[in-house]
Design an enzyme around this catalytic site. Structure first.
Site, mmCIF file in Angstrom:
data_model
loop_
_atom_site.group_PDB
_atom_site.id
_atom_site.type_symbol
_atom_site.label_atom_id
_atom_site.label_comp_id
_atom_site.label_asym_id
_atom_site.label_seq_id
_atom_site.Cartn_x
_atom_site.Cartn_y
_atom_site.Cartn_z
ATOM 1 N N SER A 38 0.851 -1.182 0.000
ATOM 2 C CA SER A 38 0.000 0.000 0.000
ATOM 3 C C SER A 38 0.890 1.237 0.000
ATOM 4 O O SER A 38 2.037 1.197 0.473
ATOM 5 C CB SER A 38 -0.889 0.024 1.248
ATOM 6 N N TYR B 3 -2.023 -0.805 10.103
ATOM 7 C CA TYR B 3 -2.091 -1.049 8.667
ATOM 8 C C TYR B 3 -0.793 -0.632 7.984
ATOM 9 O O TYR B 3 -0.215 -1.387 7.187
ATOM 10 C CB TYR B 3 -3.278 -0.303 8.069
#
Length: 255
Positions: free
Chosen positions: A148, A162
């Site tokens: 990401s 995350y």
């Protein structure tokens, strides 16, 4: 470049019930692979059934990657069922929000932290670990891990867990690439920016609208944008590309 196989490559795509995972599965199936769509959600049956109805080789399976003790056995079962596993796309991931926002670090529970690390990072390690013997035996493999932009630079949307999981996945992939290259196996990451998915919608329309103004190409990405990038890294032609983290973000972040 290795010779193309006489039978379709067997590909596993996790988190394939919707969004990016479903788009990846569709693209690989249309490229001629036999695709296993895996997800914890029952509706993973829907995209698989739709593709199968077109005559494409697709199978849906339910798996909870949060139950780490069963992950390696899940992959072993797939290999017994299909005879081998050629392509692994570790796409499944979670990014918890609270009223549409991330929790600050000092308000993040250990339980939530661990759940994100388990699914986003540790499950990927276990899937790869279980898949490698088959790939090594066949002297060919493609592993694509979904990182990401939040693992590449500071994020104002993603939580600390995350971001940490995705940065860890990038580091894991580089080490993996160095170890498995001699066996004809490549390992790469894709780092999506803002993509129009159910996960992105959790941040709210206002946040996503602000993103558009900061993206040079002037739009939010689509799952198909990621599917196209994965298709290349999973292809026969990508045998000399390994250890890469490919940013697919419309120019929002440039390393």
């Amino acid at each position: 470049m290795s010779a193309r196989p006489d039978t379709p490559r067997i590909a596993l795509v996790t988190g394939a019930a919707q969004g990016i995972g479903a788009a990846i599965a569709e693209r690989l199936a249309r490229d001629g692979m036999q695709v296993v769509l895996a997800d914890v959600l029952d509706r993973v049956e829907d995209p698989a059934a739709g593709l199968a109805a077109e005559g494409l080789a697709c199978t849906a399976v339910r798996v909870d990657l949060g139950r780490l003790a069963g992950v390696e056995g899940f992959v072993a079962d797939l290999i017994r069922r299909f005879g081998r596993l050629d392509v692994v796309i570790n796409n499944a991931g979670i990014s918890p929000k609270h009223d549409g926002k991330r929790a600050p670090i000092d308000e993040t529970s250990l339980e939530e932290w661990q759940a994100v690390i388990d699914i986003n990072l540790t499950a990927c390690f276990l899937i790869v670990k279980a898949a490698l013997p088959s790939m090594k035996a066949n002297r060919w493999g493609r592993i694509v891990n979904m990182a990401s932009q939040a693992g590449r630079t500071r994020s104002q949307v993603a939580g600390s867990h995350y971001s940490a999981s995705k940065a860890g996945l990038i580091g894991f992939t580089r080490t993996l690439a160095g170890e498995v290259g001699p066996f004809g196996i490549t390992a790469n990451c894709i780092a999506p920016g803002r993509i129009d998915t159910p996960m992105a919608s959790e941040a709210g329309s206002e946040v996503n609208a602000r993103y558009v103004g900061t993206i040079p190409v002037g739009r939010i990405g689509t799952p198909d944008d990621i599917g196209a990038a994965v298709a290349y890294l999973a292809s026969e032609e990508a045998g000399f590309v390994t250890g890469v983290c490919l940013d697919v973000n419309g120019g929002h972040f440039m390393a």
